[in-house]
Scaffold this active site. Sequence first.
Site, PDB file in Angstrom:
ATOM      1  N   TRP A 178      27.427 -22.049  -6.604  1.00  0.00           N
ATOM      2  CA  TRP A 178      28.567 -21.086  -6.896  1.00  0.00           C
ATOM      3  C   TRP A 178      29.605 -21.619  -7.170  1.00  0.00           C
ATOM      4  CZ3 TRP A 178      30.703 -17.512  -8.900  1.00  0.00           C
ATOM      5  CH2 TRP A 178      31.804 -17.046  -8.396  1.00  0.00           C
ATOM      6  N   HIS A 183      31.893 -24.222 -12.961  1.00  0.00           N
ATOM      7  CA  HIS A 183      31.690 -23.825 -11.448  1.00  0.00           C
ATOM      8  C   HIS A 183      30.505 -24.211 -10.628  1.00  0.00           C
ATOM      9  CE1 HIS A 183      33.435 -20.614  -8.951  1.00  0.00           C
ATOM     10  NE2 HIS A 183      34.482 -20.816  -9.776  1.00  0.00           N
ATOM     11  N   GLU A 217      35.949 -28.707 -15.928  1.00  0.00           N
ATOM     12  CA  GLU A 217      35.924 -28.577 -14.297  1.00  0.00           C
ATOM     13  C   GLU A 217      34.924 -28.344 -13.525  1.00  0.00           C
ATOM     14  OE1 GLU A 217      38.896 -25.318 -13.724  1.00  0.00           O
ATOM     15  OE2 GLU A 217      38.277 -24.892 -11.521  1.00  0.00           O
ATOM     16  N   ASP A 250      35.730 -24.119 -17.056  1.00  0.00           N
ATOM     17  CA  ASP A 250      35.322 -24.180 -15.560  1.00  0.00           C
ATOM     18  C   ASP A 250      33.890 -24.129 -15.519  1.00  0.00           C
ATOM     19  OD1 ASP A 250      35.128 -24.240 -12.927  1.00  0.00           O
ATOM     20  OD2 ASP A 250      36.448 -22.720 -12.550  1.00  0.00           O
ATOM     21  N   TYR A 286      30.319 -15.773 -14.761  1.00  0.00           N
ATOM     22  CA  TYR A 286      31.520 -16.259 -13.999  1.00  0.00           C
ATOM     23  C   TYR A 286      32.819 -16.067 -14.917  1.00  0.00           C
ATOM     24  CZ  TYR A 286      35.145 -19.226 -12.527  1.00  0.00           C
ATOM     25  OH  TYR A 286      36.362 -19.766 -12.135  1.00  0.00           O
ATOM     26  N   GLU A 337      38.698 -28.035  -5.971  1.00  0.00           N
ATOM     27  CA  GLU A 337      39.284 -26.741  -5.538  1.00  0.00           C
ATOM     28  C   GLU A 337      38.471 -26.421  -4.348  1.00  0.00           C
ATOM     29  OE1 GLU A 337      38.358 -24.016  -9.025  1.00  0.00           O
ATOM     30  OE2 GLU A 337      36.950 -22.870  -7.580  1.00  0.00           O
ATOM     31  N   GLU A 364      47.383 -24.306 -12.628  1.00  0.00           N
ATOM     32  CA  GLU A 364      46.515 -22.968 -13.059  1.00  0.00           C
ATOM     33  C   GLU A 364      47.527 -21.783 -12.722  1.00  0.00           C
ATOM     34  OE1 GLU A 364      43.086 -22.293 -10.711  1.00  0.00           O
ATOM     35  OE2 GLU A 364      42.234 -21.008 -12.218  1.00  0.00           O
ATOM     36  N   ARG A 411      42.346 -21.722 -20.349  1.00  0.00           N
ATOM     37  CA  ARG A 411      41.005 -21.818 -19.874  1.00  0.00           C
ATOM     38  C   ARG A 411      39.914 -20.866 -20.720  1.00  0.00           C
ATOM     39  NH1 ARG A 411      38.363 -20.859 -14.043  1.00  0.00           N
ATOM     40  NH2 ARG A 411      37.988 -18.790 -14.879  1.00  0.00           N
ATOM     41  N   ARG A 430      42.205 -30.819  -8.029  1.00  0.00           N
ATOM     42  CA  ARG A 430      42.481 -29.573  -7.831  1.00  0.00           C
ATOM     43  C   ARG A 430      42.719 -28.946  -6.859  1.00  0.00           C
ATOM     44  NH1 ARG A 430      42.855 -26.135 -11.175  1.00  0.00           N
ATOM     45  NH2 ARG A 430      41.130 -24.640 -10.815  1.00  0.00           N
TER      46      ARG A 430
HETATM   47  C1  CS2 Z   1      38.097 -20.691 -10.114  1.00  0.00           C
HETATM   48  C2  CS2 Z   1      38.454 -19.529  -8.689  1.00  0.00           C
HETATM   49  O1  CS2 Z   1      40.362 -20.509 -10.565  1.00  0.00           O
HETATM   50  C3  CS2 Z   1      39.418 -21.081 -10.783  1.00  0.00           C
HETATM   51  O2  CS2 Z   1      39.117 -22.406 -11.160  1.00  0.00           O
HETATM   52  O3  CS2 Z   1      37.168 -21.444  -9.788  1.00  0.00           O
HETATM   53  O4  CS2 Z   1      38.692 -18.520  -9.542  1.00  0.00           O
HETATM   54  C4  CS2 Z   1      37.467 -19.433  -7.797  1.00  0.00           C
HETATM   55  O5  CS2 Z   1      36.240 -19.135  -8.479  1.00  0.00           O
HETATM   56  C5  CS2 Z   1      37.876 -18.685  -6.640  1.00  0.00           C
HETATM   57  O6  CS2 Z   1      38.979 -18.923  -6.308  1.00  0.00           O
HETATM   58  C6  CS2 Z   1      36.824 -18.583  -5.583  1.00  0.00           C
HETATM   59  O7  CS2 Z   1      37.497 -18.172  -4.326  1.00  0.00           O
HETATM   60 MG    MG Z   2      37.437 -23.452 -10.734  1.00  0.00          MG
END
Ligand code: CS2
Ligand code: MG
Length: 402
Positions: free
Chosen positions: A402, A212, A236, A210, A159, A262, A339, A147, A283
């Site tokens: 976020w 986000h 992602e 990602d 991020y 996620e 992951e 990633r 995810r």
């Molecule tokens: C992220 C995470 O792993 C990922 O794909 O999006 O690191 C995420 O930011 C954290 O789990 C937030 O708690």
């Molecule tokens: Mg993520």
Amino acid sequence: MKITAVKVFVCSPGRNYVTVRVETDEGISGLGDATLNGREKSVVSYLCDHVAPCLIGRDASRIEDTWQYLYRGVYWRRGPVTMVSIGAIDLALWDIKAKVAGLPLYQLLGGKCRDHVRAYCHAFGDDAPRLVEATQAAMDEGFTAVRLQSGLRGLEENYGVADKGKRYEPADAALPREMVWDTPIYLNQMPRVFETVRTAVGEDVALLHDVHHRLSPMEAARLGKDLEPFRPFWMEDPLPCEDQDALSLVRTHTTTPIAVGEVFNSIHDCNRLIANQQLDYLRVAVSHGGGITALRRMASLADLHHVRMACHGPSDVSPVAMAASVHFDLSVPNFGIQEFMGYPPEVRDVFACSHELKKGFLYAGDTPGLGVEFREDAVERYPYKRAFLPVTRLRDGTLWDW
Ligand code: CS2
Ligand code: MG
């Protein structure tokens, strides 16, 4: 076999983890992960005040019935706190059942569908050349999927980029830190970063990214298109995806595969997305989604619609949920990728695991159950620390996704 205790432990070997132990009158106990990054204590209360008292004396072998009891039997359904609590109990009951059978959990889930689990790791860099180095280093370790997260020109932090002393994005502050985000810079720079890395590392390695949740549908469509020449494995969380129809607009414009989920915690968060084929990879974390019992239902639905499972596996998912993911990944036909960020020595000191990473692939090991031992003295050795994830704002101060 009756449940005699449900114990909840919070420890912080570098970050907070909520671990559940379900004990039985036959001396066999099981572990679950109830970690909800930045909201740990809410889960502790949910489990201790509202779940544990109802489970004492119940038959530990009745996994599905217990799931229904905690989900269907309760007026307030769904939501991350409820579902990670149900997930932790579910994992613990599967752990117990597999220990009783004397088998690693994947055997109870139908046995292996594959020999090992393909994992992707995180590479990051302040700029593209550093990201090339990090990607190459991951490939040298044996990873076939990496990633990519990159620093952005003019932004102090971004991020997922823990380069040169910067932080990944852990819940690491007693009050939320603030980060700045700039969409136009990101949209211009990210395709160039991909081009540089792809050119340097060749076409055989899978490259993931990602977003986000930070783009609008049209911006995500453009990013997907601009990345296409560099064959990303996936893009992602391109959007905040409460609006389930928005992803279809992204898909109309790009063949870049999409991974979301996620922050989902129930099949109802994704059933329309799956049925409408608006995503390629789901995810949901095995803990946050309500456990193995719930994830198997999601996987079966996803399989009907060509969607593959790719359980969330950041370091804020504890080794207990990671172990459950590995057993699950081995056993579902529509597995995509896992992951795996790995854990620092303090975490490995608290959780002894039979699963292991070897050259970019995960193996479950043969220990009966989930294959994880938890050291309860971790609660004193690594006490809970209040910790928040950062918040993000645009340059003008507007609070952002976020
Ligand atoms: C992220 C995470 O792993 C990922 O794909 O999006 O690191 C995420 O930011 C954290 O789990 C937030 O708690
Ligand atoms: Mg993520």
